[in-house]
Design a protein around this motif. Structure first.
Motif, PDB file in Angstrom:
ATOM      1  N   GLY A 299      -0.934   5.629   4.879  1.00 42.13           N
ATOM      2  CA  GLY A 299      -1.711   6.822   4.512  1.00 42.13           C
ATOM      3  C   GLY A 299      -1.094   8.086   5.079  1.00 42.13           C
ATOM      4  N   LEU A 300      -0.805   8.047   6.368  1.00 42.93           N
ATOM      5  CA  LEU A 300      -0.299   9.254   7.041  1.00 42.93           C
ATOM      6  C   LEU A 300       1.071   9.669   6.504  1.00 42.93           C
ATOM      7  CD1 LEU A 300      -1.384   8.396  10.694  1.00 42.93           C
ATOM      8  CD2 LEU A 300      -2.413  10.102   9.167  1.00 42.93           C
ATOM      9  N   SER A 301       1.903   8.699   6.162  1.00 45.78           N
ATOM     10  CA  SER A 301       3.269   9.037   5.728  1.00 45.78           C
ATOM     11  C   SER A 301       3.319   9.488   4.266  1.00 45.78           C
ATOM     12  CB  SER A 301       4.186   7.821   5.911  1.00 45.78           C
ATOM     13  OG  SER A 301       3.753   6.767   5.073  1.00 45.78           O
ATOM     14  N   THR A 302       2.292   9.231   3.513  1.00 43.22           N
ATOM     15  CA  THR A 302       2.320   9.605   2.085  1.00 43.22           C
ATOM     16  C   THR A 302       1.308  10.700   1.745  1.00 43.22           C
ATOM     17  OG1 THR A 302       0.653   7.942   1.520  1.00 43.22           O
ATOM     18  CG2 THR A 302       2.993   7.242   1.434  1.00 43.22           C
ATOM     19  N   GLY A 303       0.315  10.893   2.612  1.00 44.83           N
ATOM     20  CA  GLY A 303      -0.730  11.890   2.310  1.00 44.83           C
ATOM     21  C   GLY A 303      -1.770  11.375   1.334  1.00 44.83           C
ATOM     22  N   VAL A 304      -1.658  10.090   0.972  1.00 40.73           N
ATOM     23  CA  VAL A 304      -2.640   9.484   0.061  1.00 40.73           C
ATOM     24  C   VAL A 304      -3.639   8.692   0.910  1.00 40.73           C
ATOM     25  CG1 VAL A 304      -2.990   7.806  -1.802  1.00 40.73           C
ATOM     26  CG2 VAL A 304      -0.969   9.308  -1.815  1.00 40.73           C
ATOM     27  N   PRO A 305      -4.929   8.857   0.690  1.00 41.23           N
ATOM     28  CA  PRO A 305      -5.906   8.081   1.462  1.00 41.23           C
ATOM     29  C   PRO A 305      -5.684   6.586   1.266  1.00 41.23           C
ATOM     30  CG  PRO A 305      -7.005   9.839   0.258  1.00 41.23           C
ATOM     31  CD  PRO A 305      -5.595   9.804  -0.238  1.00 41.23           C
ATOM     32  N   VAL A 306      -5.384   5.878   2.380  1.00 46.96           N
ATOM     33  CA  VAL A 306      -5.243   4.422   2.321  1.00 46.96           C
ATOM     34  C   VAL A 306      -6.348   3.858   3.198  1.00 46.96           C
ATOM     35  CG1 VAL A 306      -3.750   2.449   2.809  1.00 46.96           C
ATOM     36  CG2 VAL A 306      -2.758   4.576   1.929  1.00 46.96           C
ATOM     37  N   ILE A 307      -7.257   3.107   2.583  1.00 45.51           N
ATOM     38  CA  ILE A 307      -8.511   2.712   3.228  1.00 45.51           C
ATOM     39  C   ILE A 307      -8.387   1.318   3.834  1.00 45.51           C
ATOM     40  CG2 ILE A 307     -10.987   2.387   2.883  1.00 45.51           C
ATOM     41  CD1 ILE A 307      -9.932   5.286   2.349  1.00 45.51           C
ATOM     42  N   PHE A 308      -8.843   1.170   5.065  1.00 44.29           N
ATOM     43  CA  PHE A 308      -8.756  -0.091   5.814  1.00 44.29           C
ATOM     44  C   PHE A 308      -9.961  -0.973   5.503  1.00 44.29           C
ATOM     45  CE2 PHE A 308      -6.915  -2.624   9.096  1.00 44.29           C
ATOM     46  CZ  PHE A 308      -7.950  -3.215   9.787  1.00 44.29           C
ATOM     47  N   GLY A 309      -9.715  -1.983   4.687  1.00 43.35           N
ATOM     48  CA  GLY A 309     -10.800  -2.915   4.322  1.00 43.35           C
ATOM     49  C   GLY A 309     -10.446  -4.333   4.736  1.00 43.35           C
ATOM     50  N   VAL A 310      -9.792  -4.460   5.893  1.00 43.89           N
ATOM     51  CA  VAL A 310      -9.369  -5.783   6.389  1.00 43.89           C
ATOM     52  C   VAL A 310     -10.392  -6.262   7.418  1.00 43.89           C
ATOM     53  CG1 VAL A 310      -7.549  -7.071   7.582  1.00 43.89           C
ATOM     54  CG2 VAL A 310      -6.936  -5.192   6.023  1.00 43.89           C
ATOM     55  N   ILE A 311     -10.992  -7.416   7.111  1.00 39.89           N
ATOM     56  CA  ILE A 311     -11.953  -8.008   8.066  1.00 39.89           C
ATOM     57  C   ILE A 311     -11.167  -8.710   9.163  1.00 39.89           C
ATOM     58  CG2 ILE A 311     -13.634  -9.853   8.326  1.00 39.89           C
ATOM     59  CD1 ILE A 311     -14.654  -9.381   5.597  1.00 39.89           C
TER      60      ILE A 311
ATOM     61  N   ALA B 290       0.828  -1.207   0.000  1.00 44.40           N
ATOM     62  CA  ALA B 290       0.000   0.000   0.000  1.00 44.40           C
ATOM     63  C   ALA B 290       0.860   1.255   0.000  1.00 44.40           C
ATOM     64  CB  ALA B 290      -0.929  -0.006   1.219  1.00 44.40           C
ATOM     65  N   LYS B 291       1.910   1.262   0.837  1.00 42.32           N
ATOM     66  CA  LYS B 291       2.790   2.435   0.921  1.00 42.32           C
ATOM     67  C   LYS B 291       3.541   2.636  -0.390  1.00 42.32           C
ATOM     68  CE  LYS B 291       6.155   4.598   4.048  1.00 42.32           C
ATOM     69  NZ  LYS B 291       7.348   4.803   3.164  1.00 42.32           N
ATOM     70  N   THR B 292       4.005   1.533  -0.978  1.00 46.15           N
ATOM     71  CA  THR B 292       4.741   1.609  -2.245  1.00 46.15           C
ATOM     72  C   THR B 292       3.859   2.181  -3.351  1.00 46.15           C
ATOM     73  OG1 THR B 292       6.050  -0.297  -1.538  1.00 46.15           O
ATOM     74  CG2 THR B 292       6.107   0.272  -3.892  1.00 46.15           C
ATOM     75  N   LEU B 293       2.625   1.724  -3.415  1.00 49.04           N
ATOM     76  CA  LEU B 293       1.683   2.244  -4.422  1.00 49.04           C
ATOM     77  C   LEU B 293       1.383   3.713  -4.170  1.00 49.04           C
ATOM     78  CD1 LEU B 293      -0.642  -0.858  -4.496  1.00 49.04           C
ATOM     79  CD2 LEU B 293       0.514   0.071  -6.522  1.00 49.04           C
ATOM     80  N   ALA B 294       1.147   4.074  -2.916  1.00 44.12           N
ATOM     81  CA  ALA B 294       0.827   5.473  -2.591  1.00 44.12           C
ATOM     82  C   ALA B 294       2.000   6.388  -2.958  1.00 44.12           C
ATOM     83  CB  ALA B 294       0.497   5.596  -1.107  1.00 44.12           C
ATOM     84  N   GLU B 295       3.226   5.887  -2.727  1.00 48.81           N
ATOM     85  CA  GLU B 295       4.413   6.721  -3.000  1.00 48.81           C
ATOM     86  C   GLU B 295       4.628   6.984  -4.501  1.00 48.81           C
ATOM     87  OE1 GLU B 295       7.255   5.615   0.832  1.00 48.81           O
ATOM     88  OE2 GLU B 295       7.269   4.342  -0.964  1.00 48.81           O
ATOM     89  N   THR B 296       3.995   6.187  -5.356  1.00 47.45           N
ATOM     90  CA  THR B 296       4.164   6.450  -6.801  1.00 47.45           C
ATOM     91  C   THR B 296       3.537   7.788  -7.195  1.00 47.45           C
ATOM     92  OG1 THR B 296       2.072   5.375  -7.416  1.00 47.45           O
ATOM     93  CG2 THR B 296       4.051   3.968  -7.349  1.00 47.45           C
ATOM     94  N   GLY B 297       2.551   8.228  -6.388  1.00 46.91           N
ATOM     95  CA  GLY B 297       1.850   9.475  -6.729  1.00 46.91           C
ATOM     96  C   GLY B 297       0.854   9.286  -7.852  1.00 46.91           C
ATOM     97  N   GLU B 298       0.654   8.032  -8.257  1.00 51.83           N
ATOM     98  CA  GLU B 298      -0.229   7.732  -9.392  1.00 51.83           C
ATOM     99  C   GLU B 298      -1.694   7.585  -8.990  1.00 51.83           C
ATOM    100  OE1 GLU B 298       2.474   8.028 -12.119  1.00 51.83           O
ATOM    101  OE2 GLU B 298       0.617   7.016 -12.728  1.00 51.83           O
ATOM    102  N   TYR B 299      -1.953   7.395  -7.679  1.00 57.06           N
ATOM    103  CA  TYR B 299      -3.309   7.011  -7.255  1.00 57.06           C
ATOM    104  C   TYR B 299      -3.932   8.037  -6.327  1.00 57.06           C
ATOM    105  CZ  TYR B 299      -1.474   2.743  -9.206  1.00 57.06           C
ATOM    106  OH  TYR B 299      -0.895   1.851 -10.062  1.00 57.06           O
TER     107      TYR B 299
END
Ligand code: INI
Length: 153
Positions: A103-115, A62-71
């Motif tokens: 989420g907090l370290s990248t500023g990109v919303p990372v949503i918690f969908g873990v049951i 999740a962090k790696t994807l957020a850091e791309t700035g693509e999403y």
């Protein structure tokens, strides 16, 4: 801003990180998330799905994807069912902490969908059963948060 605007997914790009551990559950979460994203106008080509082995590995992807700035947002999906070991506690807490940090370290919303459930039945109920679909709920949060962050930034 009206609800309709905040739920317009037409110009959004979203990544989905899904754990394959308990994939009989997480596959249902993924289909719930995808169908909800499309329902609100997110284009199929703008949804990237990345698989990881288990919930413990979700934060790094999740962090790696957020850091791309693509999403505009990253949705995380997983299922942790309490077994006989204390592994459950560590996996749950590390996944939750790591997802929040992503989420907090990248500023990109990372949503918690873990049951995280005590029993398989509870997990089934939350993956398209009588309690709803956590994947679908995560997709709604992803669209809303993407607009909210764009607006307040
Ligand atoms: O996603 C899950 N991973 C689980 N463990 C694997 C963990 O997420 C890692 O993949 C593994 O420890 C390797 O790092 C689970 N249990 O152990 O029960 C579980 O219920 N759900």
């Amino acid at each position: 801003m009206t609800h309709t605007n905040t739920m317009n997914g037409e110009n959004l790009k979203t990544a989905v990180v899904v754990a394959t551990f308990n994939d009989f559950i997480t596959s249902r979460l993924l289909s719930g998330a995808r169908s909800t994203l499309f329902k609100y106008g997110v284009k199929e080509e703008n949804v990237t799905v990345v698989e990881v082995p288990g919930a413990f590995e979700i934060p790094l992807a999740a962090k790696t994807l957020a850091e791309t700035g693509e999403y505009d947002s990253v949705i995380t999906l997983g299922c942790v069912i309490r077994g006989s070991t204390t592994h459950y506690d560590y996996v749950c807490s590390e996944a939750a902490k790591g997802i929040s940090h992503a989420g907090l370290s990248t500023g990109v919303p990372v949503i918690f969908g873990v049951i995280t459930t005590e029993t398989l039945e509870q997990a089934v109920d939350r993956a398209g059963g009588k309690v709803g679909n956590k994947g679908s709920e995560a997709a709604v949060a992803a669209i809303e948060m993407a607009h909210t962050i764009k607006r307040i930034r």
